[in-house]
Enzyme design. Structure first.
Site, short mmCIF file in Angstrom:
data_model
loop_
_atom_site.label_atom_id
_atom_site.label_comp_id
_atom_site.label_asym_id
_atom_site.label_seq_id
_atom_site.Cartn_x
_atom_site.Cartn_y
_atom_site.Cartn_z
N LYS A 131 0.85 -1.20 0.00
CA LYS A 131 0.00 0.00 0.00
C LYS A 131 0.88 1.25 0.00
O LYS A 131 2.08 1.17 0.31
CB LYS A 131 -0.91 -0.01 1.23
CG LYS A 131 -0.17 -0.02 2.56
CD LYS A 131 -1.09 -0.39 3.72
CE LYS A 131 -0.34 -0.34 5.05
NZ LYS A 131 -1.15 -0.87 6.16
N ARG A 188 -10.88 -0.47 14.31
CA ARG A 188 -10.84 0.39 13.13
C ARG A 188 -11.81 -0.24 12.13
O ARG A 188 -13.00 0.02 12.18
CB ARG A 188 -9.42 0.49 12.57
CG ARG A 188 -8.41 1.10 13.54
CD ARG A 188 -7.07 1.38 12.88
NE ARG A 188 -6.61 0.26 12.08
CZ ARG A 188 -5.46 0.24 11.40
NH1 ARG A 188 -4.65 1.30 11.43
NH2 ARG A 188 -5.10 -0.81 10.70
N TYR A 204 16.77 30.09 9.50
CA TYR A 204 15.58 30.79 9.99
C TYR A 204 15.58 30.76 11.51
O TYR A 204 15.90 29.74 12.12
CB TYR A 204 14.32 30.09 9.51
CG TYR A 204 13.98 30.32 8.06
CD1 TYR A 204 13.71 31.60 7.56
CD2 TYR A 204 13.90 29.24 7.19
CE1 TYR A 204 13.37 31.79 6.24
CE2 TYR A 204 13.56 29.42 5.85
CZ TYR A 204 13.29 30.70 5.38
OH TYR A 204 12.95 30.89 4.08
N MET A 224 12.58 24.28 3.73
CA MET A 224 11.89 23.46 2.73
C MET A 224 12.86 22.68 1.85
O MET A 224 12.68 21.50 1.57
CB MET A 224 10.98 24.34 1.87
CG MET A 224 10.11 23.55 0.91
SD MET A 224 9.13 24.60 -0.16
CE MET A 224 7.99 25.33 0.97
C1 LIG Z 1 -0.38 -1.84 6.79
C2 LIG Z 1 -0.97 -3.12 7.27
C3 LIG Z 1 -0.17 -4.25 7.43
C4 LIG Z 1 1.35 -4.20 7.33
O1 LIG Z 1 1.81 -3.67 8.55
P1 LIG Z 1 3.38 -3.55 8.90
O2 LIG Z 1 3.37 -3.12 10.32
O3 LIG Z 1 3.94 -2.53 7.97
O4 LIG Z 1 3.99 -4.88 8.68
C5 LIG Z 1 -0.79 -5.46 7.75
N1 LIG Z 1 -2.13 -5.52 7.93
C6 LIG Z 1 -2.93 -4.44 7.83
C7 LIG Z 1 -4.39 -4.58 8.05
C8 LIG Z 1 -2.38 -3.20 7.50
O5 LIG Z 1 -3.17 -2.14 7.42
#
Ligand SMILES: *Cc1c(COP(=O)(O)O)cnc(C)c1O
Length: 384
Positions: A47, A146, A268, A323
């Site tokens: 993802k 969630r 800055y 930046m």
């Molecule tokens: C992102 C995610 C993972 C992977 O998690 P990591 O901690 O990066 O290994 C696994 N299961 C779900 C449901 C996730 O949202």
């Protein structure tokens, strides 16, 4: 070939920062996780553009290592991944999004992770693919609150589906809230709840573990594990000596060297320097994902500053990060040690990703996913 704006960078000579993404290290980490998770299968979580590393080279590398199951968060990510890997099983964590989205899932042969009774009925309504019942995954809620079906909804669905056979759940999963703290009672409680619920779907493959869950081992492994951050070299369990190889090296180009007298100021907000100093000005800043919270504006003793690495030494950040620029105190390397055009490592083999994340009060995940678009990206793959 899927091209992205990132791969269209005009070249390293025009970039303020370089990212070196070591696909051999990624492959190594995948193999290591397979070893740890045996006999469970290891899926790849890709993802958010593979945690910022680039979904195409990452997914191809994992596929070459034998990875066949992939997880993304969003349907759009799944559609992109389908173009890269025509044969993979692609699961989408965040559910179905609506009746209209179901057709897009169907067209790209994505497997939705159904999280609610609404998701279930929408996928049922979308129907069959010829004679084949469309597969789905189920997320059952065990404590993180969630996404996911409540225990009652899962039981109700199992009863109804046993009669109607409307859906074919091929995977049932849950997600741990505290896997990164070994021995946390929350994990044991979630495991117990999950075991009960997964029995409702005896034909489905079971999955609990993210990266940290792989290191919990034992009953947490189930049939399939779902690591993300460990593939990309983040340490899933803080304080654990990480067996994973760093995958990403972020480098900043030195644009200029300045000599300052004690009492003069930098950046800055005019941070004073406390000694005669040599400052290297790096051509990357918070727009490149080097968080402004890594700035050091107090006295040297105030807190442990973020460090970077050049010519064999660790050097601290000094002043506010802006930046496009970050200042490094290279005084300790001596006169003429650092020159414009040299590259300073922000994190990588010498400065752990997790160290930099800690220094700005975040986690490796956020540091990787906020890497900016301006880096020149180089993918290294010696083995294939
Ligand atoms: C992102 C995610 C993972 C992977 O998690 P990591 O901690 O990066 O290994 C696994 N299961 C779900 C449901 C996730 O949202």
């Amino acid at each position: 070939m899927v091209t992205t704006a990132l791969t269209d960078h005009p070249g390293p000579h025009l970039a303020g920062g370089h990212l070196i993404i070591d696909l051999d290290a990624l492959a190594h980490n995948y193999r290591l996780l397979k070893e740890r998770a045996r006999p469970a299968d290891v899926a790849g979580v890709v993802k958010a553009n593979a945690y910022g590393l680039g979904i195409e080279p990452v997914a191809r590398t994992l596929w070459e290592e034998g990875c066949r199951r992939f997880f993304v968060a969003l349907p759009h990510e799944g559609i992109v991944l389908r173009q890269i890997l025509p044969e993979a099983d692609i699961f989408v964590f965040n559910g179905l999004f609506g009746a209209e989205a179901a057709a897009a899932y169907g067209a790209a042969r994505l497997i939705p992770v159904l999280n609610s009774p609404t998701d279930l009925s929408m996928w049922e309504a979308y129907g069959w693919d010829g004679d084949v019942r469309r597969p789905c995954a189920l997320h059952v809620e065990t404590g993180i609150n969630r996404l996911g079906l409540t225990a009652d909804h899962a039981r109700q669905f199992a009863e109804e589906n046993a009669l109607t056979g409307a859906l074919t759940p091929i995977l049932v999963m849950t997600h741990l809230a505290c896997a990164d703290v070994p021995g946390h009672p929350m994990s044991a409680a979630q495991l117990a709840r999950f075991r009960e619920l997964r029995r409702l779907f005896p034909d489905a493959t079971a999955s609990i573990a993210n990266s940290a869950g792989v290191f919990l081992g034992g009953d947490y492994l189930c049939d399939v594990v779902r690591p993300g951050i460990a593939l990309y070299g983040g340490n899933p369990i803080s304080g654990m000596e990480s067996p994973l190889r760093p995958v990403v090296t972020a480098l900043s180009r030195v644009a200029q060297i300045r000599h300052l007298n004690a009492g003069e100021t930098v950046g800055y907000g005019a941070t004073p320097v406390h000694r005669d100093s040599i400052i290297a000005v790096g051509s990357t800043g918070y727009a490149d994902g080097y968080h402004r919270a890594l700035s050091r504006t107090g006295s040297p003793a105030e807190r442990i500053p973020a460090h970077s690495f050049i010519h064999g030494r660790r050097v601290p950040v000094i002043g506010r990060i802006s930046m496009d620029l970050t200042l490094f105190d290279v005084t300790d390397l001596g006169e003429n040690a650092v020159a414009p055009g040299d590259m300073i490592e922000l994190f990588g083999p010498n400065i752990p990703l997790d160290e930099v994340a800690n220094a700005c009060g975040t986690i490796s995940y956020e540091l990787l996913t906020s890497l900016g678009q301006r880096y020149y990206r180089e993918y290294v793959r010696k083995q294939s």
